[in-house]
Design a protein around this motif. Structure first.
Motif, mmCIF file in Angstrom:
data_model
loop_
_atom_site.group_PDB
_atom_site.id
_atom_site.type_symbol
_atom_site.label_atom_id
_atom_site.label_comp_id
_atom_site.label_asym_id
_atom_site.label_seq_id
_atom_site.Cartn_x
_atom_site.Cartn_y
_atom_site.Cartn_z
ATOM 1 N N GLN A 82 0.757 -1.252 0.015
ATOM 2 C CA GLN A 82 0.131 0.016 0.143
ATOM 3 C C GLN A 82 0.977 1.298 0.013
ATOM 4 N N ALA A 83 2.115 1.055 0.590
ATOM 5 C CA ALA A 83 2.786 2.554 0.695
ATOM 6 C C ALA A 83 3.458 2.698 -0.905
ATOM 7 N N ALA A 84 3.809 1.445 -1.441
ATOM 8 C CA ALA A 84 4.367 1.728 -2.823
ATOM 9 C C ALA A 84 3.251 2.418 -3.658
ATOM 10 N N ILE A 85 1.961 1.956 -3.528
ATOM 11 C CA ILE A 85 0.838 2.575 -4.347
ATOM 12 C C ILE A 85 0.743 4.019 -3.930
ATOM 13 N N ARG A 86 0.933 4.379 -2.686
ATOM 14 C CA ARG A 86 0.553 5.744 -2.332
ATOM 15 C C ARG A 86 1.900 6.602 -2.819
ATOM 16 N N ASN A 87 2.963 5.951 -3.127
ATOM 17 C CA ASN A 87 3.977 6.689 -3.789
ATOM 18 C C ASN A 87 3.964 6.871 -5.100
ATOM 19 N N GLY A 88 2.862 6.483 -5.718
ATOM 20 C CA GLY A 88 2.513 6.684 -7.111
ATOM 21 C C GLY A 88 2.886 5.250 -7.903
ATOM 22 N N GLY A 89 3.520 4.157 -7.626
ATOM 23 C CA GLY A 89 4.017 3.232 -8.493
ATOM 24 C C GLY A 89 3.044 2.026 -8.322
ATOM 25 N N LEU A 90 3.275 0.988 -9.280
ATOM 26 C CA LEU A 90 2.750 -0.238 -9.074
ATOM 27 C C LEU A 90 3.062 -1.023 -7.837
ATOM 28 N N PRO A 91 2.247 -1.653 -7.360
ATOM 29 C CA PRO A 91 2.804 -2.377 -6.056
ATOM 30 C C PRO A 91 3.820 -3.601 -6.740
ATOM 31 N N THR A 92 4.682 -3.940 -5.909
ATOM 32 C CA THR A 92 5.807 -4.859 -6.222
ATOM 33 C C THR A 92 5.405 -6.005 -6.925
ATOM 34 N N TYR A 93 4.116 -6.817 -6.521
ATOM 35 C CA TYR A 93 3.644 -8.247 -6.927
ATOM 36 C C TYR A 93 3.227 -7.785 -8.356
ATOM 37 N N LYS A 94 2.569 -6.591 -8.708
ATOM 38 C CA LYS A 94 1.917 -6.474 -10.194
ATOM 39 C C LYS A 94 3.217 -6.184 -11.127
ATOM 40 N N ARG A 95 4.171 -5.481 -10.399
ATOM 41 C CA ARG A 95 5.352 -5.266 -11.390
ATOM 42 C C ARG A 95 6.300 -6.813 -11.716
ATOM 43 N N SER A 96 5.958 -7.621 -10.688
ATOM 44 C CA SER A 96 6.534 -8.872 -10.925
ATOM 45 C C SER A 96 5.667 -9.566 -11.989
ATOM 46 N N VAL A 97 4.529 -9.573 -12.078
ATOM 47 C CA VAL A 97 3.571 -10.219 -13.151
ATOM 48 C C VAL A 97 4.191 -9.596 -14.609
ATOM 49 N N GLY A 98 4.206 -8.229 -14.517
ATOM 50 C CA GLY A 98 4.920 -7.777 -15.813
ATOM 51 C C GLY A 98 6.029 -8.254 -16.386
ATOM 52 N N GLU A 99 6.963 -8.216 -15.370
ATOM 53 C CA GLU A 99 8.415 -8.685 -15.463
ATOM 54 C C GLU A 99 8.467 -10.119 -15.844
ATOM 55 N N MET A 100 7.742 -11.042 -15.440
ATOM 56 C CA MET A 100 7.861 -12.459 -15.730
ATOM 57 C C MET A 100 7.221 -12.601 -17.262
ATOM 58 N N ILE A 101 6.092 -11.853 -17.438
ATOM 59 C CA ILE A 101 5.487 -11.903 -19.016
ATOM 60 C C ILE A 101 6.876 -11.436 -19.878
ATOM 61 N N ARG A 102 7.453 -10.421 -19.479
ATOM 62 C CA ARG A 102 8.777 -9.794 -20.338
ATOM 63 C C ARG A 102 9.725 -10.700 -20.511
ATOM 64 N N CYS A 103 10.075 -11.490 -19.216
ATOM 65 C CA CYS A 103 10.865 -12.547 -19.282
ATOM 66 C C CYS A 103 10.589 -13.854 -20.248
ATOM 67 N N ILE A 104 9.449 -14.124 -20.272
ATOM 68 C CA ILE A 104 8.807 -15.059 -21.220
ATOM 69 C C ILE A 104 9.372 -14.514 -22.825
ATOM 70 N N ASP A 105 8.896 -13.154 -23.107
ATOM 71 C CA ASP A 105 9.313 -12.655 -24.266
ATOM 72 C C ASP A 105 10.800 -12.703 -24.642
ATOM 73 N N ILE A 106 11.655 -12.545 -23.858
ATOM 74 C CA ILE A 106 13.113 -12.499 -23.932
ATOM 75 C C ILE A 106 13.359 -13.889 -24.258
ATOM 76 N N ALA A 107 13.043 -14.910 -23.532
ATOM 77 C CA ALA A 107 13.262 -16.207 -23.515
ATOM 78 C C ALA A 107 13.021 -16.549 -25.003
ATOM 79 N N ALA A 108 11.625 -16.493 -25.310
ATOM 80 C CA ALA A 108 11.265 -16.581 -26.629
ATOM 81 C C ALA A 108 12.183 -16.352 -27.957
ATOM 82 N N ASP A 109 12.525 -15.159 -27.703
ATOM 83 C CA ASP A 109 13.273 -14.481 -28.704
ATOM 84 C C ASP A 109 14.523 -15.131 -28.696
ATOM 85 N N PHE A 110 15.030 -15.316 -27.565
ATOM 86 C CA PHE A 110 16.475 -15.806 -27.636
ATOM 87 C C PHE A 110 16.416 -17.295 -28.455
ATOM 88 N N GLU A 111 15.267 -18.127 -28.129
ATOM 89 C CA GLU A 111 15.356 -19.611 -28.435
ATOM 90 C C GLU A 111 14.917 -19.355 -30.236
#
Length: 440
Positions: A82-111
């Motif tokens: 909640q503190a992260a949200i009040r400071n204007g950012g996405l909460p850590t766990y939501k950033r993690s979801v987006g990062e994992m999808i980005r990670c999949i794309d980079i892994a796929a591009d590499f392969e």
């Protein structure tokens, strides 16, 4: 400095001590970056890790790519989010979801750059840690308790064996009566995020490995993981990579030999491929301490004995017996698929143990899955493996650990695709500190 195996193996404990001393934190973090961080972590971002992936593949080694945001049991609270949200950012766990999808794309591009659009030979996979995808990891504990309470009494040791109906406690008519409403909302949101991650992985042909965690999270993790397998590992001929979703089986849990047998039966009945990552387990001291601390600790086991084996030799025996069962199941699956049937099994042997690794190689030769093509004494076989085996079986070790074993396995196997992968975490230094502290 990091060429010393003794120092490498003990560095996480040293790191924990140094970062807790007032006044030396910044100096310690600078030292960590040029020593332990570079030893155990692939880079600050997924893109920065790609050169490492190229270097590994040049040595015929694949990668299990992981955005390594670990949950600190003392700090994982909704208040921080909640503190992260009040400071204007996405909460850590939501950033993690987006990062994992980005990670999949980079892994796929590499392969794609290595094997093109081929569904075989793809050896850059992605790990998912569920506790990193929630505002408060205790929601998994509450769901685990609700699941255990909903099951019939079973002789299988805690955390038991997952049932197809386990998620009914989350999606039934009155979940708020057994869990706080904010947990129900967060857990349903987690399920949606996991489906989003796996859907992207299916589109891009990237295998997803669900990490195991502490036993008090495991019933909930099992429930989500099996739901994802039923959806994305279907034997309907529409998935280019199978199995797409792997669950982690911890040999130090007393339940694992029985749970593995039941998992095969459930996959057969449900018409989906089973993905198995077999490991020994990383949290033994924590499990023992939590069990002894009941009822005031976080443990939710109702059993008299702890969830884990008390002696290391029991864990070793469990691992080796499960490995032998899995090699036999691979042989059965290949024989069944000769008639153009779908692949029903994939296995990742996560191990730093020389005895287990050599035993698996011997078992591959003994069952006819591998062919001895050289080497010295029997313990040092060089094993030739066909594509039908390498699509079903892989070895894995943590990046920065057990490099001698990794090199041995590379030199003592012959295959078109890498037979060995390294678990390669990435993330900013502040994000990966808990991971560095937990490295075995």
């Amino acid at each position: 400095m990091c060429q010393s195996e003794t120092l490498v193996d003990n560095s996480p404990k040293l790191l924990s001590v140094l970062t807790s001393i007032p006044g030396v934190k910044q100096v310690t973090e600078a030292l960590v970056r040029i020593t332990f961080f570079n030893q155990f972590v692939g880079g600050d971002t997924a893109h920065e890790t790609v050169p490492l992936l190229n270097g590994l593949r040049a040595m015929n080694i694949g990668a299990l790519f992981a955005y390594s945001v670990e949950v600190d049991e003392n700090e994982a609270t909704a208040a921080q989010e909640q503190a992260a949200i009040r400071n204007g950012g996405l909460p850590t766990y939501k950033r993690s979801v987006g990062e994992m999808i980005r990670c999949i794309d980079i892994a796929a591009d590499f392969e794609d750059g290595i094997v093109g659009n081929a569904p075989v030979g793809r050896r850059t996979w992605v790990a998912v840690k569920m506790t990193a995808l929630l505002p408060d990891a205790k929601a998994l504990v509450h769901l685990s308790q609700a699941i255990i309470d909903s099951r019939k009494k079973s002789p299988i040791p805690f955390p038991g064996s997952p049932q197809r109906t386990d998620l009914d406690v989350l999606y039934g008519p009155t979940p708020a009566k057994i869990m706080p409403p904010e947990d129900v909302e967060a857990l349903r949101d987690l399920h949606g995020d996991l489906v989003q991650i796996c859907r992207r992985a299916k589109e891009r042909g990237v295998r997803v490995i669900i990490d195991a965690e502490y036993s008090w999270y495991q019933p909930a993790i099992d429930a989500f993981q099996n739901s994802l397998m039923r959806e994305f590992n279907k034997l309907d001929g529409q998935g280019s990579v199978q199995p797409l979703i792997y669950g982690t089986y911890q040999a130090y849990l007393r339940r694992t030999p029985i749970d593995l047998v039941q998992s095969f039966a459930e996959a057969e009945a449900g018409g989906y491929a089973l993905g198995v990552k077999l490991v020994r387990g990383a949290y033994h001291p924590h499990e023992i301490a939590a069990h002894r601390g009941r009822p005031t600790s976080i443990s939710i086991s109702p059993d008299e004995l702890p969830p884990v084996w008390l002696k290391k030799e029991d864990t070793d025996r469990s691992y080796n017996e499960c490995a032998k069962v899995l090699v036999g199941k691979i042989k059965e699956d290949i024989a069944r698929a000769k008639g153009k049937g779908p692949q029903r099994l994939g296995v990742l042997f996560g191990t730093h143990n020389w005895t287990s690794s050599k035993s698996i190689l011997k078992e591959l030769v003994a069952t006819g899955l591998g062919k001895s093509v050289g080497g010295g004494p029997e313990s040092d076989l060089v094993v030739q493996l066909g594509d039908e085996v390498t699509e079903r079986l892989t070895f894995g070790q943590l990046y920065g650990m057990s490099d001698a074993l990794t090199d041995y396995l590379v030199k003592h196997t012959r295959s078109n695709a890498p037979m060995i992968i390294k678990y390669v975490p990435y993330g900013a230094l502040s994000e990966v500190m808990p991971y560095l502290d937990d490295v075995p």
